[in-house]
Motif scaffolding. Structure first.
Motif, PDB file in Angstrom:
ATOM      1  N   LYS A 232       0.721  -0.824   0.291  1.00 26.24           N
ATOM      2  CA  LYS A 232      -0.092  -0.009   0.319  1.00 26.24           C
ATOM      3  C   LYS A 232       1.058   1.104   0.081  1.00 26.24           C
ATOM      4  CE  LYS A 232      -3.919   1.741   2.109  1.00 26.24           C
ATOM      5  NZ  LYS A 232      -5.188   1.565   3.696  1.00 26.24           N
TER       6      LYS A 232
ATOM      7  N   TYR B 122      -7.892  12.635  -0.296  1.00 30.92           N
ATOM      8  CA  TYR B 122      -9.524  12.577   0.009  1.00 30.92           C
ATOM      9  C   TYR B 122     -10.526  13.763  -1.145  1.00 30.92           C
ATOM     10  CZ  TYR B 122     -13.428  12.465   2.679  1.00 30.92           C
ATOM     11  OH  TYR B 122     -14.751  12.003   3.349  1.00 30.92           O
TER      12      TYR B 122
ATOM     13  N   ASN C 227      -5.604   6.496   6.554  1.00 38.48           N
ATOM     14  CA  ASN C 227      -6.391   6.836   6.004  1.00 38.48           C
ATOM     15  C   ASN C 227      -7.445   6.343   4.761  1.00 38.48           C
ATOM     16  OD1 ASN C 227      -7.535   8.615   8.431  1.00 38.48           O
ATOM     17  ND2 ASN C 227      -5.652   9.737   7.559  1.00 38.48           N
ATOM     18  N   ALA C 228      -6.712   5.896   3.801  1.00 41.60           N
ATOM     19  CA  ALA C 228      -7.525   5.218   2.596  1.00 41.60           C
ATOM     20  C   ALA C 228      -8.109   3.872   2.569  1.00 41.60           C
ATOM     21  CB  ALA C 228      -6.011   6.116   1.622  1.00 41.60           C
ATOM     22  N   SER C 229      -8.499   3.943   2.214  1.00 44.33           N
ATOM     23  CA  SER C 229      -9.412   2.345   2.286  1.00 44.33           C
ATOM     24  C   SER C 229      -8.604   1.509   0.666  1.00 44.33           C
ATOM     25  CB  SER C 229     -10.214   1.747   1.862  1.00 44.33           C
ATOM     26  OG  SER C 229     -10.982   2.304  -0.698  1.00 44.33           O
ATOM     27  N   ASP C 230      -7.966   0.302   0.982  1.00 44.12           N
ATOM     28  CA  ASP C 230      -6.960  -0.189  -0.432  1.00 44.12           C
ATOM     29  C   ASP C 230      -7.650   0.291  -1.833  1.00 44.12           C
ATOM     30  OD1 ASP C 230      -5.715  -1.712   1.914  1.00 44.12           O
ATOM     31  OD2 ASP C 230      -5.798  -3.185   1.587  1.00 44.12           O
ATOM     32  N   GLU C 231      -9.177  -0.071  -1.899  1.00 44.66           N
ATOM     33  CA  GLU C 231      -9.940  -0.044  -2.927  1.00 44.66           C
ATOM     34  C   GLU C 231      -9.899   1.134  -3.623  1.00 44.66           C
ATOM     35  OE1 GLU C 231     -13.943  -0.433  -4.875  1.00 44.66           O
ATOM     36  OE2 GLU C 231     -13.991   0.745  -2.782  1.00 44.66           O
ATOM     37  N   GLU C 232      -8.972   2.586  -2.466  1.00 47.87           N
ATOM     38  CA  GLU C 232      -9.130   3.785  -3.292  1.00 47.87           C
ATOM     39  C   GLU C 232      -7.457   3.899  -3.234  1.00 47.87           C
ATOM     40  OE1 GLU C 232     -11.999   6.336   0.120  1.00 47.87           O
ATOM     41  OE2 GLU C 232     -10.399   5.759   0.554  1.00 47.87           O
TER      42      GLU C 232
END
Length: 499
Positions: free
Chosen positions: A3, A298, A320-325
């Motif tokens: 990530k 974001y 803070n961010a998802s893996d998908e984002e």
């Protein structure tokens, strides 16, 4: 890739050409340890947010171009994934690098009287080729800002003008030319920086307009580009409360503006680049290192320019961010790198420029944009006055005899004996600060002379500076050259001589 490595591909911190070895090693560390995705080149720390004409006399440095090529090769060699190299060169490499081809400013190209889109695309193409040969993949230009505020401290000559439709067409033409040359380009500064009175390098500009007003003016050039497939847009550091529920939040970190308006309502599917994240309009809002970078990510930015806190920014986004984002943005950046040929990096040889071809282009452009904007020129009368010893000449803000007077086939007499005077004003700066660099006492002298006898004013520089030279009615005629290029001086000389 994990990530953190994927997030790092969004970062394009500043790389300074003239810097200390310690700072070059710090960039190498960012490449090795953080595995950043790109670099944005600037001339030097002193000049990072300034344009070239303001620093020419301050910095005595040489070999900038060769040094930049050397640094690009040095940094690319140690990067696991080749770096996406950007530069902010609105009028060519010359905006950041001396002794490279300089092209006319956007405001000058906006004055082209014939085939403007064709010529602007050609300028974009030539600019793009200069950059591509130099190892640069993205030019962070052109401005799609409509310069409706003549006192704008930061846009001015960088805009194609104050007519929305024209700005839309010419910004897209410049973009298209760069794309044709095989580099990336971006429309900026979304949602439109033209009607502002604050420099976002220094503070937060606030645009108080309704959404309907914005759609008719500021947003239109961006929508025009989006409808024609523009692939990159840079978001500016300016607040538009009408679009953010009344909040004075910079567009560059506003999810409503980027996600909801730009990507949602306006249908933009491409890459969003943030304006420089070290600018005062945003940097003071988030004192905690990394927080600004997270807010920008974001909000919907895909590439984060000029971050001063890369490691903290990567960490914050990872928390803070998802893996998908992260995956969505990572894919966009990697696809961009593949499209622009970044992945096939080969060490760059220092290219040479075709200066003769460049000069021919400059001449062709000048023949279209040099304009008599007030009064009339009577070459026969000027010749007869010169022969009778009644024609005067004075030039301002020059330190040496220039190309212009050498092109004039007139004999000049002292001002007190002249019946008519040609006044050549070489405007020192293209920025409005301190009356475009013009001394007040000199300006008063020009105005007095214009009232005492018939004068023809030749204005070599930003036309927005004309307001400081008195009333146009006090002058018999005004020729606007827009730039001080030698080719422009030649075209003006021919206009006066009727050639």
């Amino acid at each position: 890739m994990n990530k953190h490595q994927k997030i790092a591909q969004c970062f394009s911190p500043a790389a300074f050409i003239h810097d200390t070895e310690e700072n070059y090693l710090a960039i190498e560390m960012l490449i090795r340890e953080q595995e950043i995705g790109g670099l944005t080149f600037f001339h030097s720390r002193h000049s990072a947010a300034a344009n070239f004409e303001e620093r020419a006399e301050i910095l005595a440095v040489s070999g900038t171009f060769e040094k930049m090529i050397g640094l690009i090769n040095r940094y690319q060699t140690i990067s696991k994934i080749p770096l996406l190299i950007s530069i902010d060169g609105e009028y060519g490499l010359a905006m950041r690098v001396e002794k490279t081809p300089q092209y006319p400013f956007a405001i000058t190209l906006g004055a082209l009287k014939k085939d403007a889109e064709k010529w602007v695309e050609e300028v974009g193409y030539r600019m793009g080729l200069d950059m591509k040969r130099s190892g640069i993949h993205i030019n962070l230009a052109p401005c799609a800002d409509v310069n409706t505020n003549p006192n704008n401290p930061v846009i001015g000559y960088r805009s194609f003008g104050d007519q929305t439709e024209k700005v839309a067409r010419l910004a897209f033409a410049a973009y298209s030319g760069m794309k044709k040359a095989g580099i990336g380009a971006c429309l900026k500064h979304f949602p439109g920086h033209g009607d502002t009175a604050t420099d976002s390098h220094l503070g937060l500009p606030i645009l108080h307009k309704t959404k309907a007003e914005l759609e008719m003016e500021e947003l239109l050039p961006f929508q025009y580009g989006i409808d024609r497939g523009v692939e990159m847009i840079m978001v500016g550091h300016l607040a538009v409360p009408a679009l953010t529920e009344g909040k004075d939040i910079p567009a560059s970190i506003s999810r409503e503006l980027i996600n909801d308006l730009l990507k949602g309502e306006m249908g933009f599917k491409g890459i969003v680049i943030s304006d420089a994240l070290n600018m005062k309009a945003v940097v003071n809002r988030y004192p905690e290192p990394g927080e600004l970078e997270w807010q920008a990510f974001y909000a919907g930015n895909d590439i984060l320019c000029f971050s001063d806190h890369v490691a903290d920014g990567i960490e914050k986004i990872a928390q803070n961010a998802s893996d998908e984002e992260v995956d969505v943005v990572f894919e966009k950046v990697m696809n961009l790198k593949k499209r622009l040929g970044v992945m096939e990096f080969q060490p760059i040889e220092i290219p040479s420029f075709d200066w003769e071809s460049h000069s021919q282009l400059q001449k062709a452009l000048a023949e279209s944009y040099v304009s008599v904007i007030s009064g009339n020129i009577n070459p026969a009368e000027l010749h007869s006055l010169a022969e009778a010893g009644k024609l005067g000449y004075r030039e301002y803000f020059t330190t040496e005899t220039n190309h212009f007077i050498k092109q004039l086939d007139f004999s000049f007499s002292p001002i007190d004996q002249a019946e008519k005077v040609i006044l050549a004003v070489f405007v020192p700066s293209h920025k409005p600060l301190n009356q475009f660099g013009m001394d007040q006492s000199v300006l008063e002298g020009i105005k007095e002379l214009a009232k005492s006898k018939p004068c023809i004013l030749i204005h070599f520089g930003n036309p927005l500076a004309l307001k400081h030279l008195g009333e146009l009615e006090d002058l018999e005629a005004v020729i606007c050259g827009y730039q001080g290029f030698e080719e422009v001086q030649g075209v003006v000389a021919k206009t006066l001589q009727g050639l």
